[in-house]
Design an enzyme around this catalytic site. Sequence first.
Site, PDB file in Angstrom:
ATOM      1  CG  HIS A  93      -5.644   1.669   5.222  1.00  0.00           C
ATOM      2  ND1 HIS A  93      -5.176   2.627   6.082  1.00  0.00           N
ATOM      3  CD2 HIS A  93      -4.629   0.798   5.017  1.00  0.00           C
ATOM      4  CE1 HIS A  93      -3.906   2.343   6.377  1.00  0.00           C
ATOM      5  NE2 HIS A  93      -3.555   1.238   5.740  1.00  0.00           N
TER       6      HIS A  93
ATOM      7  N   GLY B 288       2.301   1.901  10.744  1.00  0.00           N
ATOM      8  CA  GLY B 288       3.206   3.039  10.599  1.00  0.00           C
ATOM      9  C   GLY B 288       3.891   3.442  11.897  1.00  0.00           C
TER      10      GLY B 288
ATOM     11  N   GLY C 175       2.879  -1.226   4.317  1.00  0.00           N
ATOM     12  CA  GLY C 175       2.868   0.201   4.011  1.00  0.00           C
ATOM     13  C   GLY C 175       4.281   0.700   3.768  1.00  0.00           C
ATOM     14  N   GLY C 176       4.889   1.226   4.808  1.00  0.00           N
ATOM     15  CA  GLY C 176       6.207   1.866   4.698  1.00  0.00           C
ATOM     16  C   GLY C 176       7.242   1.043   3.945  1.00  0.00           C
TER      17      GLY C 176
ATOM     18  CD  GLU D 151      -2.823   5.310   6.821  1.00  0.00           C
ATOM     19  OE1 GLU D 151      -2.859   5.372   5.578  1.00  0.00           O
ATOM     20  OE2 GLU D 151      -1.878   4.783   7.453  1.00  0.00           O
TER      21      GLU D 151
ATOM     22  CD  GLU E 124      -3.559  -2.948   7.281  1.00  0.00           C
ATOM     23  OE1 GLU E 124      -2.400  -3.096   6.902  1.00  0.00           O
ATOM     24  OE2 GLU E 124      -4.240  -1.965   6.975  1.00  0.00           O
TER      25      GLU E 124
ATOM     26  CG  ASN F 148      -1.663   1.265   1.442  1.00  0.00           C
ATOM     27  OD1 ASN F 148      -1.827   2.030   0.498  1.00  0.00           O
ATOM     28  ND2 ASN F 148      -2.141   1.506   2.658  1.00  0.00           N
ATOM     29  CD1 TRP F 149       3.307   0.973  -2.739  1.00  0.00           C
ATOM     30  CD2 TRP F 149       3.486   2.108  -4.669  1.00  0.00           C
ATOM     31  NE1 TRP F 149       4.012   0.190  -3.612  1.00  0.00           N
ATOM     32  CE2 TRP F 149       4.135   0.850  -4.812  1.00  0.00           C
ATOM     33  CE3 TRP F 149       3.479   2.986  -5.749  1.00  0.00           C
ATOM     34  CZ2 TRP F 149       4.775   0.468  -6.000  1.00  0.00           C
ATOM     35  CZ3 TRP F 149       4.108   2.596  -6.939  1.00  0.00           C
ATOM     36  CH2 TRP F 149       4.752   1.360  -7.043  1.00  0.00           C
ATOM     37  CE  LYS F 150       0.506   3.369   4.925  1.00  0.00           C
ATOM     38  NZ  LYS F 150       0.250   3.439   6.340  1.00  0.00           N
TER      39      LYS F 150
ATOM     40  CB  SER G 131       5.279  -2.103  11.744  1.00  0.00           C
ATOM     41  OG  SER G 131       4.776  -0.808  12.013  1.00  0.00           O
TER      42      SER G 131
HETATM   43  C1  PEP Z   1      -0.662  -0.129   5.881  1.00  0.00           C
HETATM   44  O1  PEP Z   1      -0.561   0.898   5.242  1.00  0.00           O
HETATM   45  O2  PEP Z   1      -1.661  -0.849   5.714  1.00  0.00           O
HETATM   46  C2  PEP Z   1       0.384  -0.498   6.833  1.00  0.00           C
HETATM   47  C3  PEP Z   1       0.257  -1.625   7.483  1.00  0.00           C
HETATM   48  O3  PEP Z   1       1.420   0.369   6.988  1.00  0.00           O
HETATM   49  P1  PEP Z   1       2.838   0.040   7.688  1.00  0.00           P
HETATM   50  O4  PEP Z   1       3.343  -1.243   7.054  1.00  0.00           O
HETATM   51  O5  PEP Z   1       3.707   1.209   7.370  1.00  0.00           O
HETATM   52  O6  PEP Z   1       2.591  -0.150   9.140  1.00  0.00           O
END
Ligand code: PEP
Length: 251
Positions: free
Chosen positions: A96, A174, A235-236, A98, A168, A10-12, A214
């Site tokens: 998600h 994040g 994500g990251g 966010e 999640e 997920n590049w957000k 993460s």
């Molecule tokens: C996500 O964006 O769904 C996520 C899990 O981010 P991260 O891996 O950065 O925690």
Amino acid sequence: MQRKPLIAGNWKMYTTAAEARELAAAVAEASKGLSDREVMIAPPYTALPVVKEVVAGSNLKLAAQNICWEEKGAFTGEISPLMLLELGCSMAIIGHSERRHIFGETDALINKRVAGAIKFGLVPVLCIGETLDEREGGRTMQVLEQQVRAGLADIVVTDPAKIVVAYEPVWAIGTGKTASEQQAQEAHHFVRDLLAKIYQKSIASQIRILYGGSVNPGNVDVLMSQEDVDGALVGGAALSAESFTRIINFK
Ligand code: PEP
């Protein structure tokens, strides 16, 4: 039939179209020859046209980070399933954390998005997860049950490949904090049992449940070793070709 692992990036709201082109090319190259797992990327909407070009002919799956339930209309700021299909998307991340916590998306709205995705043949990746307060208050399973039941209300699933759930924990997204493999397995097992109550056991046993929060090259192997963890939503670490390459090559 075994559940085929799915690693999703997920590049957000990161990557310009030019940056996305480069990252997508590297991920497409890295995923060449991986046949025992699926790899999906969800760039920002604005990068979808260029990424579609770059991943053409590769086995990468393209996803949107959200989706509207209507094919067109007065829905300023939304993107329709038809537009996403045209841009090569076959999946859509929905609910998600966010979207839920920054933009106030409710379970009812998320349910409409899930229904819309399915109606137009896109695979929804329904995200669920508890906040830190909810976990510390002992309400994790209650929250997951509410989000799954409401998110999937009136959703008929006959083909388990047509839906994905992502657990999640909000406190792990994040933050650099990851659920332990036991915490992840416990939540995934609970969700699978719940899916068996909503659908049939034979369907629930085939629905993929991803872990997100993460995930990185250092923890992916142990998380993926858990019985009910069928993949990762990253994500990251999906923004670095090097990290994501290691993650998709989990052992
Ligand atoms: C996500 O964006 O769904 C996520 C899990 O981010 P991260 O891996 O950065 O925690």
